[in-house]
Design an enzyme around this catalytic site. Structure first.
Site, PDB file in Angstrom:
ATOM      1  N   ASP A   1     -11.791  29.298   4.348  1.00  0.00           N
ATOM      2  CA  ASP A   1     -12.239  28.000   3.825  1.00  0.00           C
ATOM      3  C   ASP A   1     -11.010  27.137   3.525  1.00  0.00           C
ATOM      4  OD1 ASP A   1     -14.936  26.865   2.017  1.00  0.00           O
ATOM      5  OD2 ASP A   1     -12.954  25.951   1.816  1.00  0.00           O
TER       6      ASP A   1
ATOM      7  N   THR B   1     -27.993  24.436   5.056  1.00  0.00           N
ATOM      8  CA  THR B   1     -28.328  23.763   6.325  1.00  0.00           C
ATOM      9  C   THR B   1     -27.108  23.534   7.213  1.00  0.00           C
ATOM     10  OG1 THR B   1     -27.934  21.571   5.405  1.00  0.00           O
ATOM     11  CG2 THR B   1     -30.157  22.482   5.128  1.00  0.00           C
TER      12      THR B   1
ATOM     13  N   ASP C   1     -10.750  25.563  -0.088  1.00  0.00           N
ATOM     14  CA  ASP C   1     -10.459  26.572  -1.109  1.00  0.00           C
ATOM     15  C   ASP C   1      -9.019  27.055  -1.015  1.00  0.00           C
ATOM     16  OD1 ASP C   1     -12.940  26.437  -2.228  1.00  0.00           O
ATOM     17  OD2 ASP C   1     -13.734  28.216  -1.231  1.00  0.00           O
TER      18      ASP C   1
ATOM     19  N   ARG D   1     -20.292  20.218   3.391  1.00  0.00           N
ATOM     20  CA  ARG D   1     -21.333  20.872   4.180  1.00  0.00           C
ATOM     21  C   ARG D   1     -22.299  21.559   3.259  1.00  0.00           C
ATOM     22  NH1 ARG D   1     -19.585  24.768   8.976  1.00  0.00           N
ATOM     23  NH2 ARG D   1     -19.141  26.111   7.214  1.00  0.00           N
TER      24      ARG D   1
HETATM   25  C1  PRP Z   1     -14.956  21.917   5.630  1.00  0.00           C
HETATM   26  C2  PRP Z   1     -13.900  21.262   6.498  1.00  0.00           C
HETATM   27  C3  PRP Z   1     -14.710  20.241   7.265  1.00  0.00           C
HETATM   28  C4  PRP Z   1     -16.029  20.927   7.442  1.00  0.00           C
HETATM   29  C5  PRP Z   1     -16.109  21.450   8.847  1.00  0.00           C
HETATM   30  O1  PRP Z   1     -15.255  21.139   4.533  1.00  0.00           O
HETATM   31  O2  PRP Z   1     -12.850  20.716   5.765  1.00  0.00           O
HETATM   32  O3  PRP Z   1     -14.871  19.010   6.589  1.00  0.00           O
HETATM   33  O4  PRP Z   1     -16.059  22.032   6.524  1.00  0.00           O
HETATM   34  O5  PRP Z   1     -17.352  21.982   9.098  1.00  0.00           O
HETATM   35  P1  PRP Z   1     -18.365  21.323  10.138  1.00  0.00           P
HETATM   36  O6  PRP Z   1     -17.590  21.007  11.357  1.00  0.00           O
HETATM   37  O7  PRP Z   1     -19.375  22.425  10.347  1.00  0.00           O
HETATM   38  O8  PRP Z   1     -18.979  20.118   9.488  1.00  0.00           O
HETATM   39  P2  PRP Z   1     -16.285  21.605   3.398  1.00  0.00           P
HETATM   40  O9  PRP Z   1     -17.665  21.137   3.734  1.00  0.00           O
HETATM   41  O10 PRP Z   1     -16.118  23.072   3.160  1.00  0.00           O
HETATM   42  O11 PRP Z   1     -15.868  20.757   2.156  1.00  0.00           O
HETATM   43  P3  PRP Z   1     -14.498  20.804   1.307  1.00  0.00           P
HETATM   44  O12 PRP Z   1     -13.408  20.252   2.183  1.00  0.00           O
HETATM   45  O13 PRP Z   1     -14.808  19.912   0.173  1.00  0.00           O
HETATM   46  O14 PRP Z   1     -14.227  22.219   0.901  1.00  0.00           O
HETATM   47  N1  URA Z   2     -14.963  24.877   6.956  1.00  0.00           N
HETATM   48  C1  URA Z   2     -13.885  25.647   6.663  1.00  0.00           C
HETATM   49  O1  URA Z   2     -13.148  25.369   5.710  1.00  0.00           O
HETATM   50  N2  URA Z   2     -13.657  26.725   7.424  1.00  0.00           N
HETATM   51  C2  URA Z   2     -14.423  27.056   8.464  1.00  0.00           C
HETATM   52  O2  URA Z   2     -14.144  28.071   9.136  1.00  0.00           O
HETATM   53  C3  URA Z   2     -15.538  26.255   8.763  1.00  0.00           C
HETATM   54  C4  URA Z   2     -15.765  25.168   7.999  1.00  0.00           C
END
Ligand code: PRP
Ligand code: URA
Length: 209
Positions: free
Chosen positions: A200, A108, A203, A104
């Site tokens: 997160d 944005t 993380d 994400r």
């Molecule tokens: C997180 C999560 C989803 C997304 C959800 O990933 O694992 O993929 O956010 O958010 P959304 O419904 O608003 O799209 P992130 O983008 O943080 O990436 P990561 O798994 O690499 O940390």
């Molecule tokens: N992605 C995450 O990892 N946590 C949230 O709460 C939303 C998006």
């Protein structure tokens, strides 16, 4: 309209509370996410068809049932979806695993694609897209569109925690995709994080910040 199912099994709910707890460190977090994914897989596969077989037991011939040759594909959304793969493979060991890399954009909140590797026969497979978090729904919707563009016809979405906004977003774009979650939380905050959520997911799984 596709169905939304909240998996309220006591073991899933108990483990989810431990996952949410900020005091839970990465090692335990990873183990718990894997365990919950395994328990959820049990429910998500409930409609898989069976066929009758005859099995010779040590005492007699039994009429019994086996899965009717269904081909399954698991599609974790990187990174955090990776944490759910092993738990699901414990129950569905013959599943193939495809990977879709999306993150994400922090400004944005739109998903940005950076990786994709899928089994060649996704059109013939029952696909289960997996990601712990369904927040705005942008990532899950994009991943599902991506799979459909490549011929996928039968897709389910499985997440640990969803915001109402994310459920609505996926349902409005993909009304053929059933959604399975362990909890529907209150809302999103201004940064697109689920409240109360778990923070997160990527993380916490991988110990990054
Ligand atoms: C997180 C999560 C989803 C997304 C959800 O990933 O694992 O993929 O956010 O958010 P959304 O419904 O608003 O799209 P992130 O983008 O943080 O990436 P990561 O798994 O690499 O940390
Ligand atoms: N992605 C995450 O990892 N946590 C949230 O709460 C939303 C998006």
């Amino acid at each position: 309209m596709a169905k939304l199912q909240v998996l309220d099994h006591p073991l899933i709910q108990h483990k989810l509370s431990l996952i949410r707890d900020e005091k839970t460190g990465s090692k335990e977090f990873r183990e718990l996410v894997e365990e919950v994914a395994m328990l959820m897989a049990y429910e998500v596969t409930r409609d898989f068809p069976l066929q009758e077989v005859e099995v010779q037991t040590p005492v007699a011939l039994a009429k019994s049932k086996v899965l009717a040759g269904r081909k399954v594909g698991l599609v974790p959304i990187l990174r955090a979806g990776l944490g759910m793969v092993d738990g699901m493979l414990r129950l569905i060991p013959a599943a193939r695993v495809g990977h879709v890399g999306l993150y994400r954009d922090p400004e944005t909140l739109s998903p940005v694609e950076y990786y994709c590797k899928l089994p060649s026969d996704i059109a013939e497979r029952d696909l289960i897209v997996i990601d712990p978090m369904l927040a705005t729904g942008g990532s899950a919707s994009a991943a599902i569109t991506f799979l459909k563009d490549r011929g996928a016809k039968n897709i389910k979405l499985m997440c640990l925690i969803a915001a109402p906004e994310g459920i609505q977003a996926v349902q409005s774009k993909h009304d053929d995709v059933d959604i399975f979650v362990a909890a529907v939380d209150e809302r999103l905050n201004d940064h697109g994080y689920i409240i109360p959520g778990l923070g997160d997911a990527g993380d916490r799984l991988f110990g990054t910040k």
